[in-house]
Design an enzyme around this catalytic site. Structure first.
Site, PDB file in Angstrom:
ATOM      1  CG  ASN A 101      83.886  54.964  44.711  1.00 27.02           C
ATOM      2  OD1 ASN A 101      84.609  54.116  45.234  1.00 27.02           O
ATOM      3  ND2 ASN A 101      83.833  56.207  45.132  1.00 27.02           N
ATOM      4  CG  ASP A 147      91.495  53.969  54.977  1.00 30.80           C
ATOM      5  OD1 ASP A 147      91.350  53.210  55.947  1.00 30.80           O
ATOM      6  OD2 ASP A 147      90.942  53.789  53.891  1.00 30.80           O
ATOM      7  CD  GLU A 149      86.328  58.025  47.482  1.00 35.25           C
ATOM      8  OE1 GLU A 149      86.130  57.000  46.795  1.00 35.25           O
ATOM      9  OE2 GLU A 149      85.623  58.328  48.460  1.00 35.25           O
ATOM     10  CG  HIS A 163      86.930  53.756  47.780  1.00 33.29           C
ATOM     11  ND1 HIS A 163      85.922  54.576  48.242  1.00 33.29           N
ATOM     12  CD2 HIS A 163      86.968  52.724  48.661  1.00 33.29           C
ATOM     13  CE1 HIS A 163      85.397  54.069  49.334  1.00 33.29           C
ATOM     14  NE2 HIS A 163      86.001  52.946  49.609  1.00 33.29           N
TER      15      HIS A 163
HETATM   16  C1  F6R Z   1      88.796  50.836  54.779  1.00 36.15           C
HETATM   17  C2  F6R Z   1      89.045  51.161  53.391  1.00 36.15           C
HETATM   18  C3  F6R Z   1      87.956  51.183  52.376  1.00 36.15           C
HETATM   19  C4  F6R Z   1      86.952  50.035  52.527  1.00 36.15           C
HETATM   20  C5  F6R Z   1      85.837  50.172  51.507  1.00 36.15           C
HETATM   21  C6  F6R Z   1      84.797  49.108  51.667  1.00 36.15           C
HETATM   22  O1  F6R Z   1      89.985  50.917  55.538  1.00 36.15           O
HETATM   23  O2  F6R Z   1      90.148  51.448  53.074  1.00 36.15           O
HETATM   24  O3  F6R Z   1      88.518  51.140  51.094  1.00 36.15           O
HETATM   25  O4  F6R Z   1      87.612  48.820  52.372  1.00 36.15           O
HETATM   26  O5  F6R Z   1      85.226  51.415  51.634  1.00 36.15           O
HETATM   27  O6  F6R Z   1      84.141  49.286  52.867  1.00 36.15           O
HETATM   28  P1  F6R Z   1      83.110  48.210  53.418  1.00 36.15           P
HETATM   29  O7  F6R Z   1      83.879  47.008  53.772  1.00 36.15           O
HETATM   30  O8  F6R Z   1      82.516  48.879  54.639  1.00 36.15           O
HETATM   31  O9  F6R Z   1      82.116  47.971  52.348  1.00 36.15           O
END
Ligand code: F6R
Length: 263
Positions: free
Chosen positions: A136, A67, A143, A138
């Protein structure tokens, strides 16, 4: 799903890095799907060390990141392109032309998403997709309520996700609330998935991903439909799982099978 429960975040990073190193040594031209965020940072450090020590090369590797923030060019210090350069690409022998991150500064975001999907197809699909998970549930920036068969597209971030990522931005800096993200359908087409999670604030998402019903409410739960998933978590992230003893038992049994002492 293979569920590996380890002592701490460092052990999770080392397990993940070793897994990727052995894949690249078997298949040096692998196509990797990569993630940003806090979780993979330690793993990337391990990969950099392995590359410097000559245990792995990225010369023929292609990467696709999950992303990017909509509105941020790759030169912006908070963009995910910048993050990947800083945390991995600038420190290993990868050809940057083979590293793809959705283009957050594209004039026509929908066209950029389509091009990103086409590039994945042209490279023969993703061999291994590395994932973190949001509090959550995702995956990527899909989301809750995202279509479980979605493709790369523009997605609105939840307030919780914006807050969780606030610490990456300095005060007064504009934090985007929209993103370009690989879809859940796109992610689930990877030939293998490696999901990492650490810390107690991921316990609920991990429980819903592994033991919950498959539901758009928890995008990670779609991984139950995938044939080759490894979930690597520390004890804190595993703390809400109901069948923890069984998952540990499976790991022990698999070890015995591998060693040839099971029968
Ligand atoms: C990042 C992504 C997100 C993260 C998720 C967890 O490229 O796609 O899904 O993997 O938000 O983020 P952290 O590792 O910062 O807790």
């Amino acid at each position: 799903m293979r569920i590996v429960i380890l002592e701490n975040a460092q052990a999770v990073a080392e397990f993940g890095a070793n897994h990727i190193v052995s894949l690249l040594n078997k298949q040096p031209n692998s196509v990797l799907g990569l993630a940003t965020g806090t979780t993979p940072i330690k793993l990337y450090k391990e990969l950099i060390a392995a590359n410097k020590n000559g245990h792995v090369t990225f010369k023929n590797v292609t990467t696709f990141n999950l992303d990017e923030y909509l509105g941020l060019a790759g030169t912006h210090p908070q963009s995910y392109r910048y993050f990947m350069n800083e945390q991995l690409f600038d420190h290993v022998d990868i050809n940057k032309e083979n590293t793809f991150v959705p283009d957050g500064s594209a004039a026509i975001p929908t066209a950029a998403c389509e091009e990103f999907e086409n590039n994945i197809q042209e490279k023969g699909g993703i061999d291994l997709q590395l994932l973190g998970i949001g509090r959550n549930g995702h995956i990527g920036f899909n989301e809750p309520s995202s279509s479980l068969s979605s493709r790369t597209r523009v997605k609105t971030l939840t307030e919780d996700t914006v807050n969780a990522n606030k610490h990456f931005f300095t005060e007064g800096e504009v934090q985007p609330t929209l993103s370009l993200t690989m879809g859940i359908g796109t992610i689930n087409e990877a030939r293998e998935i490696l999901l990492l999670a650490t810390g107690s604030d991921k316990a609920e998402a991990i429980k819903n991903t592994i033991e919950g019903p498959i539901a758009a409410r928890c995008p990670g739960s779609i991984l139950q439909m995938h044939q080759h998933v490894t979930v690597v978590i520390d004890k804190e992230a595993a703390s809400s799982l109901e069948d923890i003893a069984f998952y540990q038992h499976i790991e022990r049994e698999n070890k015995r099978l591998k060693e040839g002492t099971a029968l």
